[in-house]
Each structure stands twice: as C-alpha cells, then as structure tokens.
Design an enzyme around this catalytic site. Sequence first.
Site, PDB file in Angstrom:
ATOM      1  N   GLU A  16     -22.002   7.103 -41.936  1.00 29.40           N
ATOM      2  CA  GLU A  16     -22.035   8.574 -41.790  1.00 29.40           C
ATOM      3  C   GLU A  16     -20.888   9.242 -42.547  1.00 29.40           C
ATOM      4  O   GLU A  16     -20.553  10.399 -42.285  1.00 29.40           O
ATOM      5  CB  GLU A  16     -21.995   8.980 -40.306  1.00 29.40           C
ATOM      6  CG  GLU A  16     -23.061   8.359 -39.430  1.00 29.40           C
ATOM      7  CD  GLU A  16     -24.503   8.750 -39.776  1.00 29.40           C
ATOM      8  OE1 GLU A  16     -24.694   9.542 -40.721  1.00 29.40           O
ATOM      9  OE2 GLU A  16     -25.419   8.236 -39.119  1.00 29.40           O
TER      10      GLU A  16
ATOM     11  N   HIS B 177     -18.312  11.134 -33.835  1.00 30.03           N
ATOM     12  CA  HIS B 177     -19.737  10.976 -33.552  1.00 30.03           C
ATOM     13  C   HIS B 177     -19.913   9.916 -32.473  1.00 30.03           C
ATOM     14  O   HIS B 177     -19.352   8.826 -32.581  1.00 30.03           O
ATOM     15  CB  HIS B 177     -20.459  10.549 -34.839  1.00 30.03           C
ATOM     16  CG  HIS B 177     -21.880  10.132 -34.634  1.00 30.03           C
ATOM     17  ND1 HIS B 177     -22.830  10.934 -34.029  1.00 30.03           N
ATOM     18  CD2 HIS B 177     -22.533   8.984 -34.957  1.00 30.03           C
ATOM     19  CE1 HIS B 177     -23.986  10.306 -33.991  1.00 30.03           C
ATOM     20  NE2 HIS B 177     -23.833   9.113 -34.544  1.00 30.03           N
TER      21      HIS B 177
ATOM     22  N   HIS C 187     -22.768   8.422 -29.064  1.00 30.91           N
ATOM     23  CA  HIS C 187     -24.141   8.341 -28.550  1.00 30.91           C
ATOM     24  C   HIS C 187     -24.123   8.479 -27.023  1.00 30.91           C
ATOM     25  O   HIS C 187     -24.421   7.519 -26.322  1.00 30.91           O
ATOM     26  CB  HIS C 187     -24.771   6.994 -28.923  1.00 30.91           C
ATOM     27  CG  HIS C 187     -24.971   6.762 -30.393  1.00 30.91           C
ATOM     28  ND1 HIS C 187     -25.414   5.553 -30.906  1.00 30.91           N
ATOM     29  CD2 HIS C 187     -24.813   7.579 -31.468  1.00 30.91           C
ATOM     30  CE1 HIS C 187     -25.518   5.633 -32.224  1.00 30.91           C
ATOM     31  NE2 HIS C 187     -25.140   6.849 -32.596  1.00 30.91           N
TER      32      HIS C 187
ATOM     33  N   GLU D 272     -16.273  25.995 -16.890  1.00 31.23           N
ATOM     34  CA  GLU D 272     -15.322  25.795 -17.991  1.00 31.23           C
ATOM     35  C   GLU D 272     -15.996  25.662 -19.364  1.00 31.23           C
ATOM     36  O   GLU D 272     -15.320  25.775 -20.388  1.00 31.23           O
ATOM     37  CB  GLU D 272     -14.499  24.525 -17.738  1.00 31.23           C
ATOM     38  CG  GLU D 272     -13.549  24.617 -16.559  1.00 31.23           C
ATOM     39  CD  GLU D 272     -12.271  25.351 -16.926  1.00 31.23           C
ATOM     40  OE1 GLU D 272     -11.594  24.918 -17.851  1.00 31.23           O
ATOM     41  OE2 GLU D 272     -11.972  26.365 -16.276  1.00 31.23           O
TER      42      GLU D 272
ATOM     43  N   HIS E  37     -30.479  11.151 -30.924  1.00 32.81           N
ATOM     44  CA  HIS E  37     -29.498  10.280 -31.574  1.00 32.81           C
ATOM     45  C   HIS E  37     -28.100  10.406 -30.945  1.00 32.81           C
ATOM     46  O   HIS E  37     -27.552   9.421 -30.472  1.00 32.81           O
ATOM     47  CB  HIS E  37     -29.459  10.605 -33.078  1.00 32.81           C
ATOM     48  CG  HIS E  37     -28.541   9.722 -33.862  1.00 32.81           C
ATOM     49  ND1 HIS E  37     -28.815   9.311 -35.143  1.00 32.81           N
ATOM     50  CD2 HIS E  37     -27.339   9.175 -33.557  1.00 32.81           C
ATOM     51  CE1 HIS E  37     -27.828   8.540 -35.581  1.00 32.81           C
ATOM     52  NE2 HIS E  37     -26.914   8.446 -34.634  1.00 32.81           N
TER      53      HIS E  37
HETATM   54  P1  13P Z   1     -21.958   3.023 -38.564  1.00 26.89           P
HETATM   55  O1  13P Z   1     -21.796   1.676 -37.894  1.00 26.89           O
HETATM   56  O2  13P Z   1     -22.330   2.901 -40.018  1.00 26.89           O
HETATM   57  O3  13P Z   1     -20.765   3.905 -38.325  1.00 26.89           O
HETATM   58  O4  13P Z   1     -23.233   3.726 -37.888  1.00 26.89           O
HETATM   59  C1  13P Z   1     -23.263   3.963 -36.516  1.00 26.89           C
HETATM   60  C2  13P Z   1     -24.015   5.196 -36.169  1.00 26.89           C
HETATM   61  O5  13P Z   1     -23.868   5.710 -35.068  1.00 26.89           O
HETATM   62  C3  13P Z   1     -24.924   5.811 -37.170  1.00 26.89           C
HETATM   63  O6  13P Z   1     -25.306   7.098 -36.817  1.00 26.89           O
HETATM   64 ZN    ZN Z   2     -25.128   7.442 -34.599  1.00 23.63          ZN
END
Ligand code: 13P
Ligand code: ZN
Length: 273
Positions: free
Chosen positions: A116, A140, A142, A170, A211
């Site tokens: 990313e 980023h 998940h 908040e 995602h």
């Molecule tokens: P990477 O291992 O390349 O960072 O990818 C993980 C991910 O969450 C892709 O969206």
């Molecule tokens: Zn991801």
Amino acid sequence: MKVLEAKFVKDFCKMCDDGYSMGWHERNGGNLSYRIKHEEAESIKDDLNGFGDWKPIGTTVPNLAGECFLVTGSGKYFANIKADPESNIGIISVDDKGENYKVLWGLKNNARPTSELPTHLMNHEVKKQSTDGKYRVIYHAHPVNLIALTFVLPLDDKTFTRELWETMTECPVIFPSGVGVVPWMVPGGRDIALATVEKMKEYDVAVWAHHGLFASGEDFDLTFGLMHTVEKASEVLVKILSMTDRRRQTITSDDFRNLAKDFNITIPEKFLK
Ligand code: 13P
Ligand code: ZN
C-alpha cells in the site's frame, strides 16, 4: 546512534505491537508509515546504507522528494515486528522527482515496503501540504467491527459519519471533519490510492469497504487513538444494530451543534441536516 535506539523507531514498533494486541492485524494485515523528521534522520545517519537500488513507487509524489519514511514491510506480520524490527520494517528515501524509493535500513533479505506504499505516500503528500507539515503518520488496519459495518450501512460519507458520531459523545470531538468512505476496490495500487487521497483531502479517516480503515495524524498516539475511537464507535454501533433496528433516543443535530460550541470545534453542517 543506531536506528533501533531512536525513539521514533521504538514508538513505531510499540504502535505496531499495540495494534496487533487489539486484533487489528491478522497475518500480514495492515501497514504503518511515518515521515521522519530531519533531525531524527540526522541522528541515525551513520547507521543508514545509501547503496541500494532505486525502485518505482508506483505513483508520483513530487512534494515528498528527498523525504525519508519508516514503513512496515509487505507480507510482514505485525506480530513479529517487536522481536525482529530489521526484517519486518525499514527506512526508505524518496528520490528528487518523487517517483522512486530506495531502502536505507532494514527490510532484510530483499523485503519490500508495504504493497500500500502508493496510498501511504499519496496520503502523506496531501496531509503534509494541508497541515503545514504537522501530520507524519498514516496507519492502515483491519478492525473487525468497522469492516462488518461496511456490509450493512450505505457506503456514503454522511451515513458513516453520522452513525459513528451518534454512538459516543466524544466522536465528533475526535474526528470533527467526519469519515470518508471508499467503495470496494482492488487494494495495493494507484487507483485505490487516488480514491483514498480524495477522501483524505477532507477527512483524517478513510474507510475501505469490506477491507479496513486508513487513519492519519500528527503523531503515533493521536493516529492510534483515532483508529481506536473509530473502531470502538463501530463496536457500539454493531451492538445497537444487533439488538434492535429501532433506537429510542440518540444524539441529535442540535446536540452536536451545542457540543461544537462548547468544545470549540467546527463540524460541517452537511452532516447535521
Ligand atoms: P502488506 O503486507 O503489503 O502491507 O499488505 C497488507 C494489507 O493490509 C493490504 O491492504
Ligand atoms: Zn489491508
């Protein structure tokens, strides 16, 4: 100083470990990047190696020319970063056109920066400009509840913002500009980077449908705290929606207006209609 002795590197590793402990980083899920300060780069320069090859970033970020970043590696597990940073994270520098990067430290055995990287660097570019250089972190993850919501809420900025704000008082104080939503797209390339950057021009948080989430901020604590708050709000909302489809009461538009006055924040009227 050795790279591993630098405070920003220790803080980066701690944030990765904290995110893993929260359950946001299954396998290699998620990635983190930090725009290194000039004095921080100076303090570790003797431990950096400038002989690597230049490789294409996959997009162009002219306003990051010459900048250095600490980034997680592609395919690397957040769970392993604390025990072996040199194999799982690395320092890269961007060339003078903003088109290529080279590895200066870490990412051992030909590991590559996160897939990313285009989204991270384009977000850094936008935030560096819009915050006068203050924002240095792009994260980023998940997180499970936020992802679940992307299957039941309409995928628009207003619905997500308003629903999350209403779960906890908040929330509008912590993300007053709101939340942007990117529809499902193939991850890892320039197209999703461009769509995310459009949202990051307006917000500090961008949802990736089905995602995960991108958060941006000044430092590690603020960015982690933002991710945590959005995910906690999502958890509250998942519980509400699991109990009933009819809420007896909530926080109203006028409540938000009063909150904004007392907390001295500006919240866009478009979310209060
Ligand atoms: P990477 O291992 O390349 O960072 O990818 C993980 C991910 O969450 C892709 O969206
Ligand atoms: Zn991801």
